[in-house]
Design a protein around this motif. Structure first.
Motif, PDB file in Angstrom:
ATOM      1  N   PRO A 205      46.145  50.388  51.767  1.00  0.00           N
ATOM      2  CA  PRO A 205      46.842  50.807  51.233  1.00  0.00           C
ATOM      3  C   PRO A 205      45.406  50.633  49.734  1.00  0.00           C
ATOM      4  O   PRO A 205      44.361  49.858  49.569  1.00  0.00           O
ATOM      5  N   PRO A 206      45.764  51.395  48.475  1.00  0.00           N
ATOM      6  CA  PRO A 206      45.069  51.373  47.263  1.00  0.00           C
ATOM      7  C   PRO A 206      44.903  50.415  46.243  1.00  0.00           C
ATOM      8  O   PRO A 206      46.232  49.321  47.027  1.00  0.00           O
ATOM      9  N   GLY A 207      44.549  49.744  45.707  1.00  0.00           N
ATOM     10  CA  GLY A 207      44.257  48.596  45.035  1.00  0.00           C
ATOM     11  C   GLY A 207      44.005  47.376  45.032  1.00  0.00           C
ATOM     12  O   GLY A 207      44.386  46.802  44.753  1.00  0.00           O
ATOM     13  N   ALA A 208      42.881  47.277  45.570  1.00  0.00           N
ATOM     14  CA  ALA A 208      42.272  46.237  47.540  1.00  0.00           C
ATOM     15  C   ALA A 208      41.016  46.198  45.861  1.00  0.00           C
ATOM     16  O   ALA A 208      40.529  46.583  45.883  1.00  0.00           O
ATOM     17  N   LEU A 209      40.750  44.553  45.505  1.00  0.00           N
ATOM     18  CA  LEU A 209      39.695  44.158  44.889  1.00  0.00           C
ATOM     19  C   LEU A 209      38.742  44.605  45.614  1.00  0.00           C
ATOM     20  O   LEU A 209      38.355  44.118  46.828  1.00  0.00           O
ATOM     21  N   VAL A 210      37.712  45.160  45.088  1.00  0.00           N
ATOM     22  CA  VAL A 210      36.293  45.504  45.802  1.00  0.00           C
ATOM     23  C   VAL A 210      35.039  43.823  45.792  1.00  0.00           C
ATOM     24  O   VAL A 210      34.805  43.882  44.371  1.00  0.00           O
ATOM     25  N   LEU A 211      35.093  43.596  46.478  1.00  0.00           N
ATOM     26  CA  LEU A 211      33.634  42.688  46.831  1.00  0.00           C
ATOM     27  C   LEU A 211      32.302  43.344  46.932  1.00  0.00           C
ATOM     28  O   LEU A 211      32.472  43.848  47.897  1.00  0.00           O
TER      29      LEU A 211
END
Length: 142
Positions: free
Chosen positions: A39-45
């Motif tokens: 799903p969208p809304g994941a924190l990206v590192l």
């Protein structure tokens, strides 16, 4: 603007001036990495640094393998070593011309899409049994 050239020497200067103006109008290569998740809304590192929440786009300078980590509550953390290969016009030797001498801007957009898995929550019985087992082991010692 109308130029009237009366002498042969002026023609040469005009061509040099036009060539110089053309070189000032050269483009460059713009590189952009776009990360999406389901799903969208994941924190990206990206390489351990926060860049935003999916969908997110970030500019980059160098090609190669990138460490991308996606974090979202209720989902397993996803860590990927993502190769980002250089296109042919960025190969060593050719890249000088594409970065400095092309008459227009080149945009290299890379779209990366990842599916995240829901976090597996073990049943309460299993957790209690494991806790009892660890408690008994700690009482007995090594």
């Amino acid at each position: 603007m109308l130029f009237v050239v009366s002498r042969p020497g002026h023609t040469r200067c005009l061509w040099i001036l036009l060539a110089g103006l053309c070189l000032l109008q050269t483009g460059c290569v713009s590189r952009r990495l776009m990360v999406q998740s389901n799903p969208p809304g994941a924190l990206v590192l990206l390489e351990g640094e926060e860049v935003g929440y999916t969908p997110v786009a970030v500019d980059f300078t160098y090609y190669g393998t990138r460490e991308i980590t996606l974090i979202k509550d209720g989902y397993e953390t996803l860590k990927v070593m993502q190769p980002v290969p250089a296109p042919w016009y960025q190969w060593p030797g050719i890249d000088f011309f594409s970065d400095n001498l092309l008459p227009h801007r080149v945009t290299d957009r890379r779209r990366l899409s990842y599916s995240m898995q829901p976090k597996q929550i073990p049943p309460s019985e299993d957790l209690l049994q494991r806790a009892d087992q660890l408690r008994n082991e700690s009482r007995l010692g090594p």
